[in-house]
Write a protein that holds these residues in place. Structure first.
Motif, PDB file in Angstrom:
ATOM      1  N   UNK A  29       0.812  -1.227   0.000  1.00  0.00           N
ATOM      2  CA  UNK A  29       0.000   0.000   0.000  1.00  0.00           C
ATOM      3  C   UNK A  29       0.844   1.275   0.000  1.00  0.00           C
ATOM      4  N   UNK A  30       2.017   1.211   0.600  1.00  0.00           N
ATOM      5  CA  UNK A  30       2.877   2.383   0.659  1.00  0.00           C
ATOM      6  C   UNK A  30       3.617   2.606  -0.660  1.00  0.00           C
ATOM      7  N   UNK A  31       3.886   1.525  -1.381  1.00  0.00           N
ATOM      8  CA  UNK A  31       4.460   1.662  -2.722  1.00  0.00           C
ATOM      9  C   UNK A  31       3.434   2.359  -3.616  1.00  0.00           C
ATOM     10  N   UNK A  32       2.200   1.919  -3.527  1.00  0.00           N
ATOM     11  CA  UNK A  32       1.130   2.520  -4.333  1.00  0.00           C
ATOM     12  C   UNK A  32       0.937   3.990  -3.961  1.00  0.00           C
ATOM     13  N   UNK A  33       0.954   4.285  -2.665  1.00  0.00           N
ATOM     14  CA  UNK A  33       0.805   5.660  -2.196  1.00  0.00           C
ATOM     15  C   UNK A  33       1.948   6.542  -2.706  1.00  0.00           C
ATOM     16  N   UNK A  34       3.160   6.055  -2.585  1.00  0.00           N
ATOM     17  CA  UNK A  34       4.326   6.824  -3.050  1.00  0.00           C
ATOM     18  C   UNK A  34       4.269   7.025  -4.560  1.00  0.00           C
ATOM     19  N   UNK A  75      14.033   5.873  -7.400  1.00  0.00           N
ATOM     20  CA  UNK A  75      13.328   6.832  -6.566  1.00  0.00           C
ATOM     21  C   UNK A  75      12.247   6.196  -5.693  1.00  0.00           C
ATOM     22  N   UNK A  76      11.439   5.345  -6.284  1.00  0.00           N
ATOM     23  CA  UNK A  76      10.238   4.837  -5.622  1.00  0.00           C
ATOM     24  C   UNK A  76      10.496   4.024  -4.347  1.00  0.00           C
ATOM     25  N   UNK A  77      11.532   3.201  -4.265  1.00  0.00           N
ATOM     26  CA  UNK A  77      11.756   2.477  -3.001  1.00  0.00           C
ATOM     27  C   UNK A  77      11.963   3.406  -1.805  1.00  0.00           C
ATOM     28  N   UNK A  78      12.677   4.490  -1.999  1.00  0.00           N
ATOM     29  CA  UNK A  78      12.913   5.426  -0.895  1.00  0.00           C
ATOM     30  C   UNK A  78      11.638   6.088  -0.408  1.00  0.00           C
ATOM     31  N   UNK A  79      10.838   6.585  -1.336  1.00  0.00           N
ATOM     32  CA  UNK A  79       9.575   7.209  -0.937  1.00  0.00           C
ATOM     33  C   UNK A  79       8.631   6.184  -0.305  1.00  0.00           C
ATOM     34  N   UNK A  80       8.647   4.956  -0.791  1.00  0.00           N
ATOM     35  CA  UNK A  80       7.795   3.910  -0.219  1.00  0.00           C
ATOM     36  C   UNK A  80       8.196   3.625   1.225  1.00  0.00           C
ATOM     37  N   UNK A  81       9.486   3.500   1.463  1.00  0.00           N
ATOM     38  CA  UNK A  81       9.970   3.268   2.829  1.00  0.00           C
ATOM     39  C   UNK A  81       9.663   4.472   3.712  1.00  0.00           C
ATOM     40  N   UNK A  82       9.816   5.676   3.178  1.00  0.00           N
ATOM     41  CA  UNK A  82       9.523   6.901   3.930  1.00  0.00           C
ATOM     42  C   UNK A  82       8.091   6.861   4.462  1.00  0.00           C
ATOM     43  N   UNK A  83       7.157   6.438   3.625  1.00  0.00           N
ATOM     44  CA  UNK A  83       5.757   6.392   4.055  1.00  0.00           C
ATOM     45  C   UNK A  83       5.448   5.158   4.908  1.00  0.00           C
ATOM     46  N   UNK A  84       6.139   4.061   4.688  1.00  0.00           N
ATOM     47  CA  UNK A  84       5.870   2.830   5.437  1.00  0.00           C
ATOM     48  C   UNK A  84       6.482   2.848   6.832  1.00  0.00           C
ATOM     49  N   UNK A  85       7.599   3.526   6.989  1.00  0.00           N
ATOM     50  CA  UNK A  85       8.368   3.446   8.231  1.00  0.00           C
ATOM     51  C   UNK A  85       7.559   3.693   9.507  1.00  0.00           C
ATOM     52  N   UNK A  86       6.723   4.710   9.569  1.00  0.00           N
ATOM     53  CA  UNK A  86       5.967   4.901  10.823  1.00  0.00           C
ATOM     54  C   UNK A  86       5.005   3.757  11.133  1.00  0.00           C
ATOM     55  N   UNK A  87       4.582   3.013  10.115  1.00  0.00           N
ATOM     56  CA  UNK A  87       3.580   1.970  10.304  1.00  0.00           C
ATOM     57  C   UNK A  87       4.180   0.579  10.495  1.00  0.00           C
ATOM     58  N   UNK A  88       5.473   0.433  10.278  1.00  0.00           N
ATOM     59  CA  UNK A  88       6.093  -0.878  10.455  1.00  0.00           C
ATOM     60  C   UNK A  88       6.102  -1.294  11.926  1.00  0.00           C
ATOM     61  N   UNK A  89       6.000  -0.337  12.797  1.00  0.00           N
ATOM     62  CA  UNK A  89       6.044  -0.598  14.235  1.00  0.00           C
ATOM     63  C   UNK A  89       4.653  -0.856  14.828  1.00  0.00           C
TER      64      UNK A  89
END
Length: 185
Positions: A29-34, A75-89
């Motif tokens: 979902x975060x890849x799609x969002x990014x 580019x896309x992996x970084x933005x995906x991780x940026x958005x996913x990071x708060x939710x991985x926890x």
């Protein structure tokens, strides 16, 4: 338009600090969002849809393939991780939000987590800037870049956001430091 992603799970995990054990269902979902937030706004709706159609048809080639593999793919992996990071926890289940804990590690402080996200964002922004430069220097290879209309997202060449407005004042308005400091009086 079908749910088409410009990067694979392997590309996401190989290009970021995401552990190979992280469930792909959490990340997608975060890849799609990014992709919507950063790729489509840089390419515009028409070029984005053109690339998606080529991926579906298996006909991605030439400059389009270079754009997807070497620029969007960086580019896309970084933005995906940026958005996913708060939710991985955290885990959202049955109307509750749970915090996950690890037996072998210590959680980052909020300041450390924010610093990590800023570093990820800086790297992703660099790659987005490279992608925008590539497209702008090869516009003849991307005719769909400038054919957006109506409700389409138009491509933006703006990349970095500093959180500060540095526009010059319009004619007839003069803002001085004294006027700014005395504005509350």
């Amino acid at each position: 338009m079908a749910y088409v992603l410009f990067i694979s799970e392997n590309k996401l995990k190989d290009s970021t600090a995401v552990n190979l054990n992280v469930d792909v269902d959490i990340l997608l979902p975060f890849v799609r969002e990014a992709q919507k937030l950063y790729v489509e706004t840089a390419l515009g709706t028409e070029l984005t849809n053109h690339l998606k159609n080529q991926i579906i048809a298996g006909t991605l080639a030439g400059a389009d393939k270079t754009l997807v593999d070497e620029y969007i793919g960086d580019m896309l992996p970084g933005y995906s991780l940026y958005h996913a990071l708060p939710y991985l926890r955290f885990k959202v289940e049955n109307g509750n939000v749970y915090s996950k804990t690890s037996e072998t590690g210590t959680p980052l402080s909020t300041a450390e987590a924010q610093h990590l996200r800023e570093e990820i964002l800086n790297t992703a922004s660099y790659y987005r800037e490279r992608m925008i430069d590539y497209i702008r220097n090869n516009t003849a290879s991307f005719p769909d870049y400038s054919t957006n209309s109506g409700a389409d997202v138009n491509p933006s060449i703006d990349n970095y956001y500093a959180g500060m407005n540095l526009e010059r004042p319009r004619q007839g308005t003069e803002l001085t430091l004294r006027n700014f400091l005395n504005a509350g009086d």
